[in-house]
Design a protein around this motif. Sequence first.
Motif, PDB file in Angstrom:
ATOM      1  N   VAL A  99       0.824  -1.210   0.000  1.00  0.00           N
ATOM      2  CA  VAL A  99       0.000   0.000   0.000  1.00  0.00           C
ATOM      3  C   VAL A  99       0.858   1.259   0.000  1.00  0.00           C
ATOM      4  N   ASN A 100       2.042   1.171   0.579  1.00  0.00           N
ATOM      5  CA  ASN A 100       2.927   2.327   0.592  1.00  0.00           C
ATOM      6  C   ASN A 100       3.303   2.777  -0.816  1.00  0.00           C
ATOM      7  N   LEU A 101       3.272   1.830  -1.750  1.00  0.00           N
ATOM      8  CA  LEU A 101       3.570   2.202  -3.132  1.00  0.00           C
ATOM      9  C   LEU A 101       2.496   3.123  -3.706  1.00  0.00           C
ATOM     10  N   VAL A 102       1.252   2.923  -3.297  1.00  0.00           N
ATOM     11  CA  VAL A 102       0.173   3.791  -3.762  1.00  0.00           C
ATOM     12  C   VAL A 102       0.401   5.208  -3.248  1.00  0.00           C
ATOM     13  N   VAL A 103       0.812   5.325  -1.987  1.00  0.00           N
ATOM     14  CA  VAL A 103       1.106   6.636  -1.405  1.00  0.00           C
ATOM     15  C   VAL A 103       2.278   7.286  -2.141  1.00  0.00           C
ATOM     16  N   ALA A 104       3.295   6.501  -2.406  1.00  0.00           N
ATOM     17  CA  ALA A 104       4.459   7.026  -3.144  1.00  0.00           C
ATOM     18  C   ALA A 104       4.065   7.443  -4.553  1.00  0.00           C
ATOM     19  N   LEU A 105       3.238   6.644  -5.214  1.00  0.00           N
ATOM     20  CA  LEU A 105       2.785   6.972  -6.566  1.00  0.00           C
ATOM     21  C   LEU A 105       2.055   8.308  -6.574  1.00  0.00           C
ATOM     22  N   ASP A 106       1.135   8.507  -5.623  1.00  0.00           N
ATOM     23  CA  ASP A 106       0.397   9.764  -5.568  1.00  0.00           C
ATOM     24  C   ASP A 106       1.339  10.941  -5.371  1.00  0.00           C
ATOM     25  N   ALA A 107       2.321  10.792  -4.495  1.00  0.00           N
ATOM     26  CA  ALA A 107       3.274  11.881  -4.252  1.00  0.00           C
ATOM     27  C   ALA A 107       4.079  12.192  -5.503  1.00  0.00           C
ATOM     28  N   LEU A 108       4.527  11.153  -6.201  1.00  0.00           N
ATOM     29  CA  LEU A 108       5.308  11.364  -7.439  1.00  0.00           C
ATOM     30  C   LEU A 108       4.476  12.051  -8.513  1.00  0.00           C
TER      31      LEU A 108
END
Length: 330
Positions: free
Chosen positions: A8-17
Motif C-alpha cells: 500500500v505504501n507504493l500507492v502513497v508514493a505513486l500519488d506523491a510522485l
Amino acid sequence: MNLAGIDVNLVVALDALLQERSVTEAAKRIGLSQPAMSHALARLRETLGDPLLVRVGRAMALTPRAEALVPRARAVVEELETLLAPLPSFDPKTSRRTLKLGATDYVQFVLLPALEEILSREAPNLTLHILPIGVPPAADSLCEGEMDVAVGRFEHESLPLDVRRVPLFQDTFVGVARADHPRARGKLDLATYAELSHVLVSPRGTPGGIVDGALAKQGLVRRVALTVPHFLVVPHIVATSNHVTTMLAHVAATFTALLPLATFEPPPELDLTPVTMTMMWHERTHEDPGARWLRDALVRAARPLAHARGAEREKKAPSPKAPLAPEHAS
C-alpha cells in the motif's frame, strides 16, 4: 492482479510522485529519503510497466499513463486516509449525532427524566431515539446495529459473547391500593393478599407472573380481576376501585405522590426478589466515543435510583446495590 502482493505504501508514493513530478519533492512530501523514493519509483515502474516520470530537458514530465493515473491515485489515497483515520473525537456539547437506546417502558418511565436532564445540559444538539425492547430480543438488535445501548431485565437471556452487560440499578416490589382501601393496609398475611382483587400487568397478555409463581409455591392462587398490557393505566384504576396491584417501587413512588394511593408490604413469605436493570451493548460500539458517552450518562442517571425509595430491600439480591462507576461501564 493479486492485490495481496501490493504494498500500500507504493500507492502513497505513486500519488506523491504524480503530484510533485519530482523524486526529491515527493520524498519530502511523505517523509521518505530520496534513495527510498527512487527505489519506490523503480518498483512502481516494474509493477505498472511504464516509466511514469521521464526527463524532459532539466525537468521531469509525466508519461501519458501517469497523467491518466493522477486523479485515480489521489482518490485512492484520500479513501485510504478516511478508512484508516482514528476514531473522530466526540464533544457532547457540539455533537449532532443520533444515538439509539433500547429500553422497556419501565426503564423509560424511571430513567428518562434524569437522562434527559443530562442530555439537555451536556449534549443539547444530540438526538436520542428510544426504541422498544421485545421482539426481536435486545441482544439481536445490538448485534444488528439497530441499537447502541439497551437497558432492561435480561437475566434470563442467553447473550452472545460479543455483547457486554453491567447492572445499573435494582428495584423492589410493593403493593399499591387506594389510600382508604378497607383491607390493604400495613403488612398483609398470605390469605388476605390472595383474596384481594388484583390488577395484573401482562405485556404479552398471558396469565401469570412473578407474584403468581411465588403464590403457587405457597399453594395459593390470587384473584386477578383485570389484566392490562402496560403499567401506566394501573395506578389510575387502583385509585378509583377496590383493586390492588403489585408493582416496582420506583414507579409506585411516583404515583403515590400524584394520586390518592398508599403502598403496603407484600407478605414476606412470597420472597419477591428485587429485579436488576441491566445495561447492554455490542462489542462494536465499545470504543465508539459517542456510545461510551451515552453509557456514562446512563450510569449517572441511574445513580439516584439506587438510593431512592425501592432500594431498601436490595440487600436480598446478589447483584451490586449501586450502579457501576462510569469508568467501569464502558
